[in-house]
Design a protein around this motif. Structure first.
Motif, PDB file in Angstrom:
ATOM      1  N   PRO A  64     -12.978  -9.833  -7.294  1.00 42.64           N
ATOM      2  CA  PRO A  64     -12.233  -9.510  -6.520  1.00 42.64           C
ATOM      3  C   PRO A  64     -12.447  -7.437  -6.195  1.00 42.64           C
TER       4      PRO A  64
ATOM      5  N   GLY B 128     -10.391  -6.204  -4.427  1.00 46.50           N
ATOM      6  CA  GLY B 128      -8.878  -5.613  -4.042  1.00 46.50           C
ATOM      7  C   GLY B 128      -8.589  -5.764  -4.590  1.00 46.50           C
ATOM      8  N   ASN B 129      -8.526  -7.253  -3.440  1.00 50.00           N
ATOM      9  CA  ASN B 129      -7.366  -8.217  -3.780  1.00 50.00           C
ATOM     10  C   ASN B 129      -7.358  -9.965  -4.372  1.00 50.00           C
ATOM     11  N   MET B 130      -6.849  -9.640  -5.897  1.00 44.10           N
ATOM     12  CA  MET B 130      -7.118 -10.841  -6.859  1.00 44.10           C
ATOM     13  C   MET B 130      -6.873 -12.332  -6.699  1.00 44.10           C
ATOM     14  N   ALA B 131      -7.101 -12.682  -5.217  1.00 38.00           N
ATOM     15  CA  ALA B 131      -5.727 -13.729  -4.690  1.00 38.00           C
ATOM     16  C   ALA B 131      -8.170 -13.985  -3.901  1.00 38.00           C
ATOM     17  N   ASP B 132      -9.051 -13.257  -4.338  1.00 42.73           N
ATOM     18  CA  ASP B 132     -10.020 -13.500  -3.533  1.00 42.73           C
ATOM     19  C   ASP B 132     -10.620 -13.879  -4.967  1.00 42.73           C
TER      20      ASP B 132
ATOM     21  N   GLU C 135     -11.062   0.227   1.801  1.00 37.60           N
ATOM     22  CA  GLU C 135     -10.426   0.000   0.703  1.00 37.60           C
ATOM     23  C   GLU C 135     -10.044  -1.928   1.757  1.00 37.60           C
TER      24      GLU C 135
ATOM     25  N   SER D 160     -10.132  -5.489   1.978  1.00 35.34           N
ATOM     26  CA  SER D 160      -9.098  -7.169   1.198  1.00 35.34           C
ATOM     27  C   SER D 160      -8.016  -6.390   0.559  1.00 35.34           C
ATOM     28  N   LYS D 161      -7.722  -4.901   0.876  1.00 39.99           N
ATOM     29  CA  LYS D 161      -6.243  -4.185   0.200  1.00 39.99           C
ATOM     30  C   LYS D 161      -5.555  -3.551   0.724  1.00 39.99           C
ATOM     31  N   VAL D 162      -4.325  -2.987   0.723  1.00 40.92           N
ATOM     32  CA  VAL D 162      -3.556  -2.775   1.298  1.00 40.92           C
ATOM     33  C   VAL D 162      -3.978  -2.130   2.862  1.00 40.92           C
TER      34      VAL D 162
ATOM     35  N   ASP E 231      -6.676  -1.198   4.204  1.00 37.32           N
ATOM     36  CA  ASP E 231      -7.472  -2.552   4.667  1.00 37.32           C
ATOM     37  C   ASP E 231      -8.376  -1.670   6.147  1.00 37.32           C
TER      38      ASP E 231
END
Length: 240
Positions: A11, A13-17, A187, A189-191, A193
């Motif tokens: 990922p 930025g986002n662990m869900a990716d 940023e 995919s992060k908060v 973005d």
């Protein structure tokens, strides 16, 4: 029988990716090569991946190449990950892939996150043909690259650090003309973005007063017919 080298995206930025396939691949390999074992350790612990890791980055990849190839040739499956995104895209990976090709060792690259694709789509600029430039040279060759970008008819994608963003936008405006359309994504995919779109002059003005943070992707409109570079290739020579 030789093993296989797996290029595993992580990922940006986002662990869900992180994909289930990527997790299973990292668990199944006998070794994970990581650009920074401390950074990757956070990811691996999050997904309960206990596979041993070894540092592999641009400063040691030449020295460690033979030992890695020997393990692959002995039948081990090895994975390569970087701090974020897909290995080989402005990150270590090419050297290993090239050597595996030379020695007829299989390489499998998993699909997954990379920062420039969302930035390109977010830009609102043509996506059917584009040119990925990665990071521009800091000094030698920079002016030549800027002139090439100014004349490039395809949409151009550039990676940049926040501390150099305004300077790079200014130089792009001089090379391409301040009216050339562009976007700056940060940023991904992060908060926080976000994507800012406008002319190069407008982006210079915006980021001069809005200090950027995080990873940056610049997307620049391609040259229109009869357009070309507006600077000589020595314009920025030896300036940094």
């Amino acid at each position: 029988m030789a093993g296989k080298l797996f290029m595993v995206p992580t990922p940006v930025g986002n662990m869900a990716d992180m994909t289930p396939r990527a997790i299973e691949t990292l668990k199944a390999c006998s070794l994970i090569l990581a650009e920074d074992t401390r950074t990757s350790g956070v990811l691996l612990r999050h997904f309960d991946i206990a596979t041993p890791t070894m540092s592999h980055h641009k400063f040691n990849e030449h020295g460690s190449l033979e030992a890695i190839m020997a393990r692959l040739e002995s039948g081990e499956n090895i994975a390569l990950i970087t701090d974020a995104g897909t290995p080989g895209i402005s990150d270590p990976g090419f050297l290993l892939s090239r050597e595996c090709r030379r020695r007829d060792i299989a390489v499998e690259t998993l699909p997954g996150p990379t920062a420039f694709v969302p930035a390109l789509v977010n830009s609102g600029l043509p996506c059917e043909r584009f040119c990925f430039e990665g990071f521009l040279p800091l000094k030698k060759g920079r002016a030549t690259r800027l002139a090439e970008i100014a004349a490039e008819p395809r949409t151009v994608i550039i990676y940049e650090s926040p501390v150099r963003l305004v300077k790079t936008l200014q130089q792009l405006a001089e090379a391409c003309g301040g009216e050339r359309q562009a976007s700056v994504s940060r940023e991904i995919s992060k908060v926080y973005d976000s994507t800012v779109r406008g002319s190069l002059d407008e982006l210079v003005a915006h980021f001069t007063v809005n200090n950027p943070r995080g990873e940056i992707v610049i997307v620049v409109e391609g040259a229109r017919p009869a357009e070309g570079p507006r600077i000589h290739t020595n314009k920025f020579k030896d300036k940094e």
